[in-house]
Design a protein around this motif. Sequence first.
Motif, PDB file in Angstrom:
ATOM      1  N   ASP A 188       0.832  -1.209   0.000  1.00 51.65           N
ATOM      2  CA  ASP A 188       0.000   0.000   0.000  1.00 51.65           C
ATOM      3  C   ASP A 188       0.863   1.254   0.000  1.00 51.65           C
ATOM      4  N   ILE A 189       1.948   1.213   0.780  1.00 51.26           N
ATOM      5  CA  ILE A 189       2.859   2.368   0.826  1.00 51.26           C
ATOM      6  C   ILE A 189       3.446   2.621  -0.555  1.00 51.26           C
ATOM      7  N   ARG A 190       3.903   1.550  -1.189  1.00 50.17           N
ATOM      8  CA  ARG A 190       4.517   1.708  -2.503  1.00 50.17           C
ATOM      9  C   ARG A 190       3.521   2.268  -3.510  1.00 50.17           C
ATOM     10  N   LYS A 191       2.313   1.765  -3.454  1.00 48.09           N
ATOM     11  CA  LYS A 191       1.282   2.243  -4.377  1.00 48.09           C
ATOM     12  C   LYS A 191       1.021   3.730  -4.155  1.00 48.09           C
ATOM     13  N   GLU A 192       0.987   4.134  -2.869  1.00 45.04           N
ATOM     14  CA  GLU A 192       0.725   5.538  -2.545  1.00 45.04           C
ATOM     15  C   GLU A 192       1.814   6.451  -3.111  1.00 45.04           C
ATOM     16  N   SER A 200       4.154   5.681  -5.456  1.00 48.61           N
ATOM     17  CA  SER A 200       4.386   5.568  -6.896  1.00 48.61           C
ATOM     18  C   SER A 200       3.437   6.463  -7.679  1.00 48.61           C
ATOM     19  N   GLN A 201       2.382   6.902  -7.026  1.00 43.87           N
ATOM     20  CA  GLN A 201       1.447   7.808  -7.687  1.00 43.87           C
ATOM     21  C   GLN A 201       1.885   9.266  -7.540  1.00 43.87           C
ATOM     22  N   GLN A 202       2.924   9.494  -6.747  1.00 42.99           N
ATOM     23  CA  GLN A 202       3.402  10.859  -6.569  1.00 42.99           C
ATOM     24  C   GLN A 202       4.300  11.261  -7.720  1.00 42.99           C
ATOM     25  N   THR A 203       4.453  12.562  -7.875  1.00 43.02           N
ATOM     26  CA  THR A 203       5.301  13.090  -8.942  1.00 43.02           C
ATOM     27  C   THR A 203       6.405  13.935  -8.320  1.00 43.02           C
ATOM     28  N   LEU A 204       7.421  14.182  -9.126  1.00 43.88           N
ATOM     29  CA  LEU A 204       8.537  15.017  -8.692  1.00 43.88           C
ATOM     30  C   LEU A 204       8.709  16.074  -9.771  1.00 43.88           C
ATOM     31  N   ASP A 205       8.349  17.304  -9.438  1.00 48.54           N
ATOM     32  CA  ASP A 205       8.357  18.382 -10.423  1.00 48.54           C
ATOM     33  C   ASP A 205       9.314  19.471 -10.004  1.00 48.54           C
ATOM     34  N   GLU A 206      10.134  19.929 -10.931  1.00 53.77           N
ATOM     35  CA  GLU A 206      11.135  20.956 -10.607  1.00 53.77           C
ATOM     36  C   GLU A 206      10.513  22.242 -10.086  1.00 53.77           C
ATOM     37  N   ALA A 207       9.244  22.460 -10.412  1.00 55.50           N
ATOM     38  CA  ALA A 207       8.567  23.676  -9.947  1.00 55.50           C
ATOM     39  C   ALA A 207       8.127  23.565  -8.488  1.00 55.50           C
ATOM     40  N   ASN A 208       8.080  22.329  -7.966  1.00 58.70           N
ATOM     41  CA  ASN A 208       7.542  22.130  -6.619  1.00 58.70           C
ATOM     42  C   ASN A 208       8.558  21.638  -5.592  1.00 58.70           C
ATOM     43  N   VAL A 209       9.740  21.216  -6.033  1.00 60.45           N
ATOM     44  CA  VAL A 209      10.721  20.710  -5.072  1.00 60.45           C
ATOM     45  C   VAL A 209      11.297  21.852  -4.253  1.00 60.45           C
ATOM     46  N   ALA A 210      11.911  21.502  -3.113  1.00 56.26           N
ATOM     47  CA  ALA A 210      12.538  22.510  -2.255  1.00 56.26           C
ATOM     48  C   ALA A 210      13.704  23.170  -2.982  1.00 56.26           C
ATOM     49  N   LYS A 263      13.209   1.146  -1.997  1.00 53.93           N
ATOM     50  CA  LYS A 263      12.413   0.463  -3.024  1.00 53.93           C
ATOM     51  C   LYS A 263      10.921   0.484  -2.728  1.00 53.93           C
ATOM     52  N   GLU A 264      10.565   0.463  -1.416  1.00 56.74           N
ATOM     53  CA  GLU A 264       9.145   0.451  -1.069  1.00 56.74           C
ATOM     54  C   GLU A 264       8.434   1.710  -1.565  1.00 56.74           C
ATOM     55  N   LEU A 265       9.173   2.816  -1.652  1.00 58.10           N
ATOM     56  CA  LEU A 265       8.587   4.079  -2.110  1.00 58.10           C
ATOM     57  C   LEU A 265       8.977   4.402  -3.553  1.00 58.10           C
ATOM     58  N   GLU A 266       9.702   3.472  -4.171  1.00 57.28           N
ATOM     59  CA  GLU A 266      10.201   3.683  -5.542  1.00 57.28           C
ATOM     60  C   GLU A 266      10.974   5.000  -5.632  1.00 57.28           C
ATOM     61  N   ARG A 267      11.915   5.171  -4.700  1.00 65.09           N
ATOM     62  CA  ARG A 267      12.699   6.406  -4.666  1.00 65.09           C
ATOM     63  C   ARG A 267      14.180   6.093  -4.514  1.00 65.09           C
ATOM     64  N   GLN A 268      14.980   6.925  -5.138  1.00 64.57           N
ATOM     65  CA  GLN A 268      16.436   6.828  -5.050  1.00 64.57           C
ATOM     66  C   GLN A 268      17.003   8.234  -4.918  1.00 64.57           C
ATOM     67  N   VAL A 269      18.040   8.373  -4.099  1.00 63.87           N
ATOM     68  CA  VAL A 269      18.757   9.650  -3.989  1.00 63.87           C
ATOM     69  C   VAL A 269      20.237   9.368  -4.209  1.00 63.87           C
ATOM     70  N   ARG A 270      20.846  10.118  -5.107  1.00 60.90           N
ATOM     71  CA  ARG A 270      22.274   9.970  -5.397  1.00 60.90           C
ATOM     72  C   ARG A 270      22.986  11.273  -5.058  1.00 60.90           C
ATOM     73  N   PHE A 288      17.438  13.346  -7.224  1.00 58.55           N
ATOM     74  CA  PHE A 288      16.277  12.657  -6.655  1.00 58.55           C
ATOM     75  C   PHE A 288      15.548  11.933  -7.779  1.00 58.55           C
ATOM     76  N   TRP A 289      15.284  10.653  -7.558  1.00 59.56           N
ATOM     77  CA  TRP A 289      14.644   9.795  -8.571  1.00 59.56           C
ATOM     78  C   TRP A 289      13.344   9.255  -8.006  1.00 59.56           C
ATOM     79  N   GLN A 290      12.255   9.503  -8.710  1.00 62.81           N
ATOM     80  CA  GLN A 290      10.932   9.003  -8.312  1.00 62.81           C
ATOM     81  C   GLN A 290      10.412   8.072  -9.400  1.00 62.81           C
ATOM     82  N   GLY A 291      10.131   6.829  -9.037  1.00 57.79           N
ATOM     83  CA  GLY A 291       9.605   5.884 -10.016  1.00 57.79           C
ATOM     84  C   GLY A 291       8.249   6.319 -10.539  1.00 57.79           C
TER      85      GLY A 291
END
Length: 215
Positions: free
Chosen positions: A8-12, A14-24, A102-109, A186-189
């Motif tokens: 359920d966490i992953r599904k929640e 994975s539906q999120q987006t990462l937009d350059e206009a909204n990141v910190a 992996k549970e959140l489909e996120r990676q930070v390098r 920042f990588w968002q699946g």
Amino acid sequence: MSHHSIADIRKEYSQQTLDEANVAAHPIRQFDLWWNECINSKIEEVNAMTLATASSDGLPAARIVLLKGYDDNGFVFFTNYNSFKGQQLEENPRACLVFFWKELERQVRITGLIEKVSAEESDSYFHSRPVTSRIGAWASPQSQVIESRSILKDKETELAESFDGKEIPRPLHWGGYRVKPVSVEFWQGRASRLHDRIQYTLEENGKWKIERLAP
């Protein structure tokens, strides 16, 4: 946590987006947002990260270490300074860290420059560790070839007896490193492999440039 709740966490997320206009505006603020979401999601080993280093001749090496703290100055981990990674960081004080949640489909390098933390900071963390871990820092010649495990156990027993009832000092060959970031991605699946990738790059004026990368 059950497999169902992790799904359920992953599904929640994975539906999120990462937009350059909204990141910190600052990568540490963005990392802080994701870090707290990971903590709240009760993901195991949230602080596990790949540490990649290289010798002066370009020989790469990577291993998993644990993040022990972060702030606007960078990301801190602790190790034996005489270890192979310590030798590489002495020769080539640059490193790359990778978090994969992996549970959140996120990676930070995180790519950055290396510095040793202060002796006071290393002392403070060392003395917060369990007694067995403090003795282990003395007992293990990290990364050196040893004949058998029994050598380590004998040394551990010997040290435990000699330190019995005494304060265990921090070995001078053990302490912290800080990775001071110059680039953070920042990588968002996302669906159809069209993932979101947002890169922060430190500019000469001290400000961070934010750009989108193709997946």
